[in-house]
Design a protein around this motif. Sequence first.
Motif, short mmCIF file in Angstrom:
data_model
loop_
_atom_site.label_atom_id
_atom_site.label_comp_id
_atom_site.label_asym_id
_atom_site.label_seq_id
_atom_site.Cartn_x
_atom_site.Cartn_y
_atom_site.Cartn_z
N THR A 21 69.96 111.59 15.43
CA THR A 21 69.44 112.94 15.30
C THR A 21 69.95 113.57 14.00
O THR A 21 70.74 112.97 13.28
CB THR A 21 69.86 113.81 16.49
N ARG A 22 69.49 114.77 13.71
CA ARG A 22 69.92 115.46 12.50
C ARG A 22 71.44 115.61 12.52
O ARG A 22 72.02 116.06 13.50
CB ARG A 22 69.25 116.83 12.43
N PRO A 23 72.13 115.22 11.43
CA PRO A 23 73.60 115.25 11.45
C PRO A 23 74.15 116.67 11.56
O PRO A 23 73.62 117.61 10.96
CB PRO A 23 73.99 114.60 10.12
N VAL A 127 61.37 108.77 9.56
CA VAL A 127 61.82 110.12 9.86
C VAL A 127 60.73 110.88 10.60
O VAL A 127 59.54 110.76 10.29
CB VAL A 127 62.16 110.88 8.56
N SER A 128 61.15 111.67 11.58
CA SER A 128 60.21 112.55 12.28
C SER A 128 60.39 113.98 11.80
O SER A 128 61.41 114.33 11.21
CB SER A 128 60.44 112.48 13.80
N ARG A 129 59.41 114.81 12.04
CA ARG A 129 59.48 116.20 11.63
C ARG A 129 60.64 116.94 12.31
O ARG A 129 61.12 117.95 11.83
CB ARG A 129 58.16 116.90 11.95
N ARG A 130 61.10 116.43 13.44
CA ARG A 130 62.21 117.05 14.17
C ARG A 130 63.57 116.62 13.62
O ARG A 130 64.60 117.03 14.14
CB ARG A 130 62.11 116.72 15.66
N GLY A 131 63.54 115.80 12.60
CA GLY A 131 64.80 115.38 11.99
C GLY A 131 65.39 114.11 12.57
O GLY A 131 66.48 113.70 12.18
N GLU A 132 64.68 113.47 13.50
CA GLU A 132 65.15 112.19 14.03
C GLU A 132 64.96 111.11 12.96
O GLU A 132 64.00 111.15 12.19
CB GLU A 132 64.35 111.80 15.27
N GLY A 168 53.81 113.36 6.67
CA GLY A 168 53.28 113.25 8.01
C GLY A 168 54.33 113.58 9.04
O GLY A 168 55.47 113.91 8.70
N LYS A 169 53.96 113.48 10.30
CA LYS A 169 54.92 113.76 11.36
C LYS A 169 55.91 112.62 11.52
O LYS A 169 57.00 112.80 12.08
CB LYS A 169 54.17 114.04 12.66
N LEU A 170 55.54 111.44 11.05
CA LEU A 170 56.45 110.29 10.97
C LEU A 170 56.25 109.65 9.60
O LEU A 170 55.11 109.37 9.22
CB LEU A 170 56.14 109.27 12.08
#
Length: 226
Positions: A21-23, A127-132, A168-170
């Motif tokens: 996840t986002r650090p 990377v996902s838009r949610r920071g994953e 993109g979202k990914l």
Amino acid sequence: MKRKCPKVKSLLLRLLLFRQTRPVFTEEEKTEFTRLYDRIIQDGGIAPYDSSYPKFRFLQYLSVTKPLLFHGSNYQGIEEFEPRRQTLFDGTYTDAVFSSADGIWPLFYAVLDRSGLTGNIRNGCIVSRRGERFYFFSLSVESEDRYPWTEGMIYVLPRDSFRQASEGKLYFDEWVSEKPVKPLFRLKVSPEDFVFLSRTTWHRSTEPLFKTYLLYKWRSKFGKRK
């Protein structure tokens, strides 16, 4: 259905690849990394690293707090990067300098000794838009008889001339610059600094890519090489 696709893809990536996840940084880390950066940016050259925190955490901190990118290489004396013909994640050719905003992925390229390796290398940071962030690292089994790791260098680059190679979202965390780029400073790293060293797996070079994805976590967990 189209609206659900990114969620389905994200779930699939969670099942197949290693996720971070986002650090988040403690106050102690922030103080330490700010001290390091302020000293290093003044001196330039090879950064002396005297922190007890892992180097990838320092790189992650720089990525989220400074307009910086990273390039990993076995070559330890690069003064300037020149654009050259390379392929993006989708196989498209481009003449550019490559880098990443990720604090882990470039470490793979810094410590992987590609001299003498046969077959192919499969790896990435999605990377996902949610920071994953989803990681995978796999080498051709044809090279399993040799030790593929070495010391290397992380080059810290200014972000101003770079653009993201995809959106993109990914998306793969690839950044490209069509202009020459001079590093701000560099950080010497060893295989032990690469946190996915023990999770780098092996595949046959003729194996379909989807099979490498499908078996990646299983191979990593059980040490299976084929």
